[in-house]
Design an enzyme around this catalytic site. Sequence first.
Site, PDB file in Angstrom:
ATOM      1  N   ARG A   1      -1.840 -38.633  19.286  1.00  0.00           N
ATOM      2  CA  ARG A   1      -1.630 -39.375  20.527  1.00  0.00           C
ATOM      3  C   ARG A   1      -0.246 -39.038  21.074  1.00  0.00           C
ATOM      4  NH1 ARG A   1      -6.162 -39.866  20.966  1.00  0.00           N
ATOM      5  NH2 ARG A   1      -7.491 -41.714  21.113  1.00  0.00           N
TER       6      ARG A   1
ATOM      7  N   GLU B   1      -1.805 -38.688  30.675  1.00  0.00           N
ATOM      8  CA  GLU B   1      -2.877 -37.674  30.761  1.00  0.00           C
ATOM      9  C   GLU B   1      -3.752 -37.937  31.969  1.00  0.00           C
ATOM     10  OE1 GLU B   1      -4.927 -37.615  27.013  1.00  0.00           O
ATOM     11  OE2 GLU B   1      -3.104 -37.158  25.912  1.00  0.00           O
TER      12      GLU B   1
ATOM     13  N   HIS C   1      -6.020 -32.412  25.900  1.00  0.00           N
ATOM     14  CA  HIS C   1      -6.631 -33.420  24.994  1.00  0.00           C
ATOM     15  C   HIS C   1      -8.051 -32.998  24.580  1.00  0.00           C
ATOM     16  CE1 HIS C   1      -6.594 -37.916  23.750  1.00  0.00           C
ATOM     17  NE2 HIS C   1      -7.328 -37.193  22.915  1.00  0.00           N
TER      18      HIS C   1
END
Length: 320
Positions: A237, A266, A285
């Site tokens: 994360r 993000e 991601h």
Amino acid sequence: MKILLTRKLHDFAIKELKRKYDVEIHTGSIPMPKKLLISKIKDKDGLICYPYDTIDSDVINAGINLKAISTYSVGYDHIDVKTASRRGIVIGYTPEVLTRATADLTMALMLSLFRRIPEGDKLIRNNKWRTTFGPYEFLGTDLYKKTLGIFGMGRIGKAVAKRASGFEMDVIYHNRTRLSKKEERELGVKYVSSDNMFRTSDVISIHTPHTTQTHEVVNLKLLKKMKKTAFLINTSRGKIINEKDLAMALERKMIAGAGLDVFQKEPIDSKNPITKMDNVILMPHSGSATVETRKKMAEIAIKNLVLGLSGRKPIYQVKT
Ligand code: DGY
């Protein structure tokens, strides 16, 4: 029963859900705007959400009929677990099925950093490849006998350790709780303090969940301890790293580079200085982003929801 999906899922999953429930799927902007989410959750019994959705107390408390939340992710730091538990709402998540894919991406970032793969690709595409195969031509670094420090030795950390041992790396780790001697032996890993790990590793890979304890735990103080030749990898994360501190460490060449799949914000802001740095490899991601894994995650996510809504225990239930 009525359920809400904050985004479309695989067709097979939607079909199955529609057989059982009255299904509403948000098709607009991503993430679903909070106001809209609050208004739509009001009459819903179940919710399927994603890691970028903020399922805070406002959302949970607006869902007066809400019985089950199923997140399409292993991470659940976007859900207010305390409020859900107070309301008796079960939360399902999708660990295990994405362990291998995420560990694979970690190794891909490691190999790309050590062997300068994006740089080589860019060199050729930009027509800058002038001489070939010299003793000092485009040199990278061996993984062999380099020290990998794993920060967070859960499922994914262990899968990375197994892969790294295939490359004959020396693996050290730091974790809240130490593994048993037997497991350490089987994995071929050595427990060290976080201080020691940051000082001695040639590459550090983050695999801890994001919690109040791990929020920005990787900051300038720790980055300063790293070798100038060392790399940092994060497929966990973004909020575990203080991004401003990392940008400074990279800019000042306090560390050699970073491989990042996750970020504080993000999608990342194009003005973020990290996006301009040559010593960084960026991924959007995508730790679990393989066809096989994302399909398995959908299977688990819908099973978790169905079980939770029928008053049974989801296959993977967040402990409250
Ligand atoms: C998760 O499932 O939490 C991952 O971050 C997705 O790649």
